[in-house]
Every structure is written in C-alpha cells, then in structure tokens.
Design a protein around this motif. Sequence first.
Motif, short mmCIF file in Angstrom:
data_model
loop_
_atom_site.label_atom_id
_atom_site.label_comp_id
_atom_site.label_asym_id
_atom_site.label_seq_id
_atom_site.Cartn_x
_atom_site.Cartn_y
_atom_site.Cartn_z
N TYR A 139 0.84 -1.19 0.00
CA TYR A 139 0.00 0.00 0.00
C TYR A 139 0.88 1.25 0.00
N VAL B 140 -2.59 5.90 -4.29
CA VAL B 140 -2.73 6.94 -3.26
C VAL B 140 -1.69 6.77 -2.17
N ARG C 81 -8.97 1.23 -1.55
CA ARG C 81 -7.54 1.13 -1.81
C ARG C 81 -7.05 -0.30 -1.68
N ASN C 82 -5.88 -0.55 -2.21
CA ASN C 82 -5.22 -1.85 -2.09
C ASN C 82 -4.27 -1.81 -0.91
N HIS C 83 -4.68 -2.41 0.20
CA HIS C 83 -3.88 -2.36 1.43
C HIS C 83 -3.02 -3.61 1.63
N ASP D 173 0.09 1.05 -4.38
CA ASP D 173 -1.19 1.75 -4.42
C ASP D 173 -0.99 3.19 -4.88
N SER E 17 -12.72 6.02 -5.50
CA SER E 17 -11.32 6.31 -5.21
C SER E 17 -10.94 6.02 -3.77
N ASP E 18 -11.94 5.85 -2.89
CA ASP E 18 -11.65 5.58 -1.49
C ASP E 18 -11.35 4.10 -1.25
#
Length: 256
Positions: free
Chosen positions: A128, A160, A200-202, A158, A197-198
């Motif tokens: 991430y 972001v 995410r790939n964590h 990620d 968009s919120d």
Amino acid sequence: MTLRVVSVQRNIGVSIAWVAVLYTLPVFGFVAYILLGEPMIGRRYRERVDQASILMNDMARREHLIFDKGQDLLPANYRGVSQIGTRWTGFGVFPNHQMQLLTDPASIFQRLIEDIHAAQRIVLMEFYIVYPKGQVLEVIEALSVAAQRGVECHILADSVGSFSFINSSVHRKLEKAGVYVHQSLPVGLFKTLFKRSDLRNHRKMVVIDEHIGYIGSFNLVDPRFLSKTKMSVNGLMWRYERLASTQLVSIQRWPR
C-alpha cells in the motif's frame, strides 16, 4: 433499488441499513447509494479478478486430494476454521511450510534484501505504501541489481498510498533498471466520477521465486521517517518458505 441492495450487498447488516435509508430518505438514499453503496472499481479490474478466480478454482480442483490430506495435520479445534477457508477459496491446508515471524523493521528489511539478492527467476512485491527513504532505498537497489542480472521484478504500489514513490525519481530509476512498476487502483478527477477512489489496495506481500513469501501488516517504509511522513509503519511480516500457492494470492492484481 431495494432488490439491488439485497442482491449485491453481502453483509446483512449493511443491506438492512441501506434499505432503511432508502425508505426514510428516498432521494438522499438513492444518490448516496449510487455514489457510495457499491465498490465501483472498474471493468478491467473486475475482469482480472474473474480471471484469477477461474485460475484459482481450476488449481484447487486439480490439487483437491493433496489439500484434503492436509486437514488431518490440524488439531480438531482448528479444522472448522480451515474448512470455512476451503469453501470460500477452494484451497485447504498445505503441509511442509517453514514460517518465521519478523517483528521489527530491521529484521524485515534484512531478510527481504537477502532474499531479493538470492532470487533466480522472479520477484513480485505489493504494498500500500512505498516511501523511498532510508532502508527502502536498499530494497530498491537490490531490485535494480536483480533486474539487471535477469530476474523478472515487479512492484505493485497503491496509487494513493505510494503517491510520493510513484512521482519520484526512484520510480524512474527502477524502470530504467528493468523493474516493472505498476500502479494499483489509479485515481484521477475523471476516474473519480465513475469509480470509488476511497477503495484502496492495502495488501503487503512479497513473492520470490514462487517458494518464498512474505505477508503481513508492514508497509515498505523506514520507521526513522515516521515523523516526517505521518504514516503508521508499525507492523510485522510472516516469512514463508516452500509456499507453493503464494503467487496465486496476488496474481489477480497484477496488470501483466
């Protein structure tokens, strides 16, 4: 809309909450559900997820007898949890793994760098947050050296969480050395209108030569820079050896 909520939402509590909002505040609830109710992550991403699911299910069926034998290795009180995982993924217990828990950043960086230097065929990394400072630069240097000696190296970050890495000279240096750098779930003003968009790939995981794997909660961040980045880097990593199925866990997100 109610039928849509009930058929799409997996969590019963979430479904009830959305239905309540829709009936109480119809207009607001409709707009809110369109914007936030479902994980709109894009057609190409969904296609990769579907392809990975087919691949994993095929392998699960092919290896069914091997995985079933592994259930006998577990104590009786753990078999119920294992069977739930098998029903959801098609995979069960696989024996002969060596596991090491790495609890401090120094040991994580040391083992990871050693394994990258020893890699012979492929390195897949997924994080991430990748923050190119401190010992992270040593990892990046190890990747560059590995790529230059012919190892296929990929790093998936990620869009972001790893913004500073993706827009840095380090990113360009890696690509120049032959490392494939991919953005996970890229964002933008236009894309935000059609995708969440919120979301995410964590994931934080590494696969090396398909038999060494890392998975845990540790982002690729040197903790000495915690105060500057204001990011939480407290975490740990499990290091596995002879983990035959590790690559399949991450394959659905790789744009290859």
